[in-house]
Write a protein that holds these residues in place. Structure first.
Motif, PDB file in Angstrom:
ATOM      1  N   GLU A 110       1.154   6.666  -6.860  1.00 56.67           N
ATOM      2  CA  GLU A 110       0.065   7.591  -7.149  1.00 56.67           C
ATOM      3  C   GLU A 110       0.499   9.045  -6.917  1.00 56.67           C
ATOM      4  O   GLU A 110       0.158   9.931  -7.705  1.00 56.67           O
ATOM      5  CB  GLU A 110      -1.162   7.241  -6.314  1.00 56.67           C
ATOM      6  CG  GLU A 110      -1.832   5.961  -6.745  1.00 56.67           C
ATOM      7  CD  GLU A 110      -2.940   5.512  -5.813  1.00 56.67           C
ATOM      8  OE1 GLU A 110      -3.266   6.235  -4.837  1.00 56.67           O
ATOM      9  OE2 GLU A 110      -3.487   4.411  -6.050  1.00 56.67           O
ATOM     10  N   ALA A 111       1.252   9.280  -5.864  1.00 56.37           N
ATOM     11  CA  ALA A 111       1.726  10.636  -5.582  1.00 56.37           C
ATOM     12  C   ALA A 111       2.682  11.123  -6.674  1.00 56.37           C
ATOM     13  O   ALA A 111       2.658  12.294  -7.046  1.00 56.37           O
ATOM     14  CB  ALA A 111       2.417  10.676  -4.225  1.00 56.37           C
ATOM     15  N   ALA A 112       3.494  10.217  -7.209  1.00 53.64           N
ATOM     16  CA  ALA A 112       4.442  10.586  -8.259  1.00 53.64           C
ATOM     17  C   ALA A 112       3.732  10.918  -9.571  1.00 53.64           C
ATOM     18  O   ALA A 112       4.263  11.679 -10.384  1.00 53.64           O
ATOM     19  CB  ALA A 112       5.442   9.450  -8.467  1.00 53.64           C
ATOM     20  N   ARG A 156       0.835  -1.200   0.000  1.00 55.67           N
ATOM     21  CA  ARG A 156       0.000   0.000   0.000  1.00 55.67           C
ATOM     22  C   ARG A 156       0.875   1.258   0.000  1.00 55.67           C
ATOM     23  O   ARG A 156       0.566   2.235  -0.684  1.00 55.67           O
ATOM     24  CB  ARG A 156      -0.936   0.006   1.209  1.00 55.67           C
ATOM     25  CG  ARG A 156      -2.046   1.016   1.050  1.00 55.67           C
ATOM     26  CD  ARG A 156      -3.146   0.904   2.082  1.00 55.67           C
ATOM     27  NE  ARG A 156      -3.066  -0.296   2.884  1.00 55.67           N
ATOM     28  CZ  ARG A 156      -3.505  -0.396   4.123  1.00 55.67           C
ATOM     29  NH1 ARG A 156      -4.057   0.636   4.719  1.00 55.67           N
ATOM     30  NH2 ARG A 156      -3.401  -1.518   4.790  1.00 55.67           N
ATOM     31  N   VAL A 157       1.972   1.236   0.746  1.00 52.36           N
ATOM     32  CA  VAL A 157       2.903   2.373   0.752  1.00 52.36           C
ATOM     33  C   VAL A 157       3.448   2.600  -0.652  1.00 52.36           C
ATOM     34  O   VAL A 157       3.497   3.739  -1.149  1.00 52.36           O
ATOM     35  CB  VAL A 157       4.052   2.136   1.762  1.00 52.36           C
ATOM     36  CG1 VAL A 157       5.169   3.153   1.567  1.00 52.36           C
ATOM     37  CG2 VAL A 157       3.530   2.183   3.194  1.00 52.36           C
TER      38      VAL A 157
END
Length: 69
Positions: free
Chosen positions: A65-67, A58-59
């Motif tokens: 997703e943040a990238a 999940r991390v």
């Protein structure tokens, strides 16, 4: 590390493969990764190991997703 050859079936395509030396290195890395995994998970129950792996996945997903934002 890799060898690039023209495909026998399709001259427009290339075949990429590992050299023999690279295949040996991959096996060594796999052994080291397996040994490291065993060492870091000492004392964890199977259930805890599964939970840890799920949390780490999940991390990784969150970082991906943040990238992409």
């Amino acid at each position: 590390m890799v060898v690039k050859r023209l495909s026998v079936k399709d001259s427009r395509a290339n075949r990429i493969s590992l050299t023999e030396q690279s295949k040996i290195m991959v096996k060594q890395i796999e052994k080291l990764a397996h040994r490291t995994s065993r060492n870091v998970l000492v004392g964890f129950t199977k259930e805890e190991q599964v939970q840890l792996i799920q949390a780490l996945q999940r991390v990784i997903q969150n970082l991906d997703e943040a990238a992409n934002r």
